[in-house]
Design a protein around this motif. Sequence first.
Motif, PDB file in Angstrom:
ATOM      1  N   VAL A  11      -0.157  -3.445   9.919  1.00 26.83           N
ATOM      2  CA  VAL A  11      -0.529  -2.212   9.220  1.00 26.83           C
ATOM      3  C   VAL A  11       0.198  -2.148   7.873  1.00 26.83           C
ATOM      4  O   VAL A  11      -0.387  -1.823   6.845  1.00 26.83           O
ATOM      5  N   ILE A  12       1.477  -2.488   7.890  1.00 32.41           N
ATOM      6  CA  ILE A  12       2.272  -2.499   6.657  1.00 32.41           C
ATOM      7  C   ILE A  12       1.658  -3.451   5.621  1.00 32.41           C
ATOM      8  O   ILE A  12       1.452  -3.093   4.468  1.00 32.41           O
ATOM      9  N   LEU A  13       1.330  -4.661   6.088  1.00 34.94           N
ATOM     10  CA  LEU A  13       0.755  -5.648   5.180  1.00 34.94           C
ATOM     11  C   LEU A  13      -0.584  -5.187   4.625  1.00 34.94           C
ATOM     12  O   LEU A  13      -0.882  -5.379   3.449  1.00 34.94           O
ATOM     13  N   ASP A  14      -1.368  -4.568   5.491  1.00 38.90           N
ATOM     14  CA  ASP A  14      -2.672  -4.089   5.067  1.00 38.90           C
ATOM     15  C   ASP A  14      -2.526  -3.038   3.961  1.00 38.90           C
ATOM     16  O   ASP A  14      -3.221  -3.087   2.952  1.00 38.90           O
ATOM     17  N   HIS A  15      -1.611  -2.105   4.158  1.00 37.17           N
ATOM     18  CA  HIS A  15      -1.399  -1.060   3.147  1.00 37.17           C
ATOM     19  C   HIS A  15      -0.787  -1.640   1.878  1.00 37.17           C
ATOM     20  O   HIS A  15      -1.052  -1.158   0.780  1.00 37.17           O
ATOM     21  N   TYR A  16       0.039  -2.656   2.041  1.00 36.85           N
ATOM     22  CA  TYR A  16       0.674  -3.270   0.877  1.00 36.85           C
ATOM     23  C   TYR A  16      -0.371  -3.988   0.025  1.00 36.85           C
ATOM     24  O   TYR A  16      -0.379  -3.897  -1.200  1.00 36.85           O
ATOM     25  N   ARG A  17      -1.294  -4.676   0.697  1.00 30.93           N
ATOM     26  CA  ARG A  17      -2.314  -5.427  -0.029  1.00 30.93           C
ATOM     27  C   ARG A  17      -3.382  -4.508  -0.602  1.00 30.93           C
ATOM     28  O   ARG A  17      -3.916  -4.748  -1.674  1.00 30.93           O
ATOM     29  N   SER A  18      -3.746  -3.472   0.157  1.00 32.27           N
ATOM     30  CA  SER A  18      -4.776  -2.534  -0.297  1.00 32.27           C
ATOM     31  C   SER A  18      -4.255  -1.115  -0.216  1.00 32.27           C
ATOM     32  O   SER A  18      -4.592  -0.386   0.703  1.00 32.27           O
ATOM     33  N   PRO A  19      -3.412  -0.735  -1.172  1.00 35.70           N
ATOM     34  CA  PRO A  19      -2.830   0.606  -1.116  1.00 35.70           C
ATOM     35  C   PRO A  19      -3.889   1.701  -1.226  1.00 35.70           C
ATOM     36  O   PRO A  19      -4.847   1.564  -1.988  1.00 35.70           O
ATOM     37  N   ARG A  20      -3.725   2.746  -0.421  1.00 36.90           N
ATOM     38  CA  ARG A  20      -4.643   3.881  -0.463  1.00 36.90           C
ATOM     39  C   ARG A  20      -4.149   4.881  -1.499  1.00 36.90           C
ATOM     40  O   ARG A  20      -2.958   5.014  -1.723  1.00 36.90           O
ATOM     41  N   ASN A  21      -5.097   5.584  -2.109  1.00 38.52           N
ATOM     42  CA  ASN A  21      -4.755   6.650  -3.053  1.00 38.52           C
ATOM     43  C   ASN A  21      -3.835   6.160  -4.166  1.00 38.52           C
ATOM     44  O   ASN A  21      -2.858   6.812  -4.512  1.00 38.52           O
ATOM     45  N   ARG A  22      -4.157   5.018  -4.676  1.00 40.15           N
ATOM     46  CA  ARG A  22      -3.346   4.463  -5.753  1.00 40.15           C
ATOM     47  C   ARG A  22      -3.950   4.822  -7.099  1.00 40.15           C
ATOM     48  O   ARG A  22      -5.160   4.791  -7.275  1.00 40.15           O
ATOM     49  N   SER A  65       7.324  -4.488   0.152  1.00 40.19           N
ATOM     50  CA  SER A  65       6.163  -4.089   0.950  1.00 40.19           C
ATOM     51  C   SER A  65       6.423  -2.814   1.730  1.00 40.19           C
ATOM     52  O   SER A  65       5.530  -1.986   1.888  1.00 40.19           O
ATOM     53  N   ILE A  66       7.653  -2.631   2.203  1.00 40.61           N
ATOM     54  CA  ILE A  66       7.927  -1.433   3.009  1.00 40.61           C
ATOM     55  C   ILE A  66       7.823  -0.171   2.170  1.00 40.61           C
ATOM     56  O   ILE A  66       7.197   0.810   2.572  1.00 40.61           O
ATOM     57  N   SER A  67       8.395  -0.209   0.973  1.00 36.24           N
ATOM     58  CA  SER A  67       8.350   0.992   0.133  1.00 36.24           C
ATOM     59  C   SER A  67       6.917   1.325  -0.269  1.00 36.24           C
ATOM     60  O   SER A  67       6.496   2.486  -0.202  1.00 36.24           O
ATOM     61  N   GLN A  68       6.148   0.323  -0.668  1.00 37.36           N
ATOM     62  CA  GLN A  68       4.792   0.587  -1.149  1.00 37.36           C
ATOM     63  C   GLN A  68       3.846   0.942   0.001  1.00 37.36           C
ATOM     64  O   GLN A  68       3.021   1.845  -0.114  1.00 37.36           O
ATOM     65  N   ALA A  69       3.980   0.244   1.122  1.00 33.81           N
ATOM     66  CA  ALA A  69       3.112   0.534   2.264  1.00 33.81           C
ATOM     67  C   ALA A  69       3.444   1.897   2.860  1.00 33.81           C
ATOM     68  O   ALA A  69       2.549   2.648   3.239  1.00 33.81           O
ATOM     69  N   SER A  70       4.729   2.238   2.933  1.00 36.13           N
ATOM     70  CA  SER A  70       5.107   3.537   3.479  1.00 36.13           C
ATOM     71  C   SER A  70       4.548   4.662   2.622  1.00 36.13           C
ATOM     72  O   SER A  70       4.076   5.679   3.136  1.00 36.13           O
ATOM     73  N   THR A  71       4.598   4.461   1.311  1.00 35.60           N
ATOM     74  CA  THR A  71       4.074   5.486   0.412  1.00 35.60           C
ATOM     75  C   THR A  71       2.559   5.606   0.566  1.00 35.60           C
ATOM     76  O   THR A  71       2.016   6.708   0.626  1.00 35.60           O
TER      77      THR A  71
END
Length: 128
Positions: A11-22, A65-71
């Motif tokens: 899930v983290i990697l997915d959000h890191y690669r394709s951030p939502r609401n960016r 990745s953690i900071s960007q995916a968490s956001t």
Amino acid sequence: MSGLDELYKEVILDHYRSPRNRGKLEPSDFDLHRDNPLCGDEVHLYGHIEDGKLVGVSFEGKGCSISQASTSMMTERVKGVSLADDERLGDLAALQGVQKYPVRIKCALLGWNTLLEGLKTYKDKAGG
Ligand code: ZN
């Protein structure tokens, strides 16, 4: 590593690669930039508020990745939340960071803390 940890990593990697609401948010009622010098993470957060609710939230940033995916995950969870609920948001933020990444808590909480600060600034400006 348990299956759940594996799942969370994906899930983290997915959000890191394709951030939502960016990206930038127009219009926005607050935007602020915060960083985590320990790791080099940066987050610029935008929020749009209507009728006491956070109707829009987006971010720009760079870092681990953690900071960007968490956001990115945070922006999905908080949309539509009432400003009166920001204490609950604080609890949620703490829970997420501590549970998943005790060592990387500053990374995991960067987006959350930026949001809480933005909401507080907005409320102070609006007179409570
Ligand atoms: Zn980091």
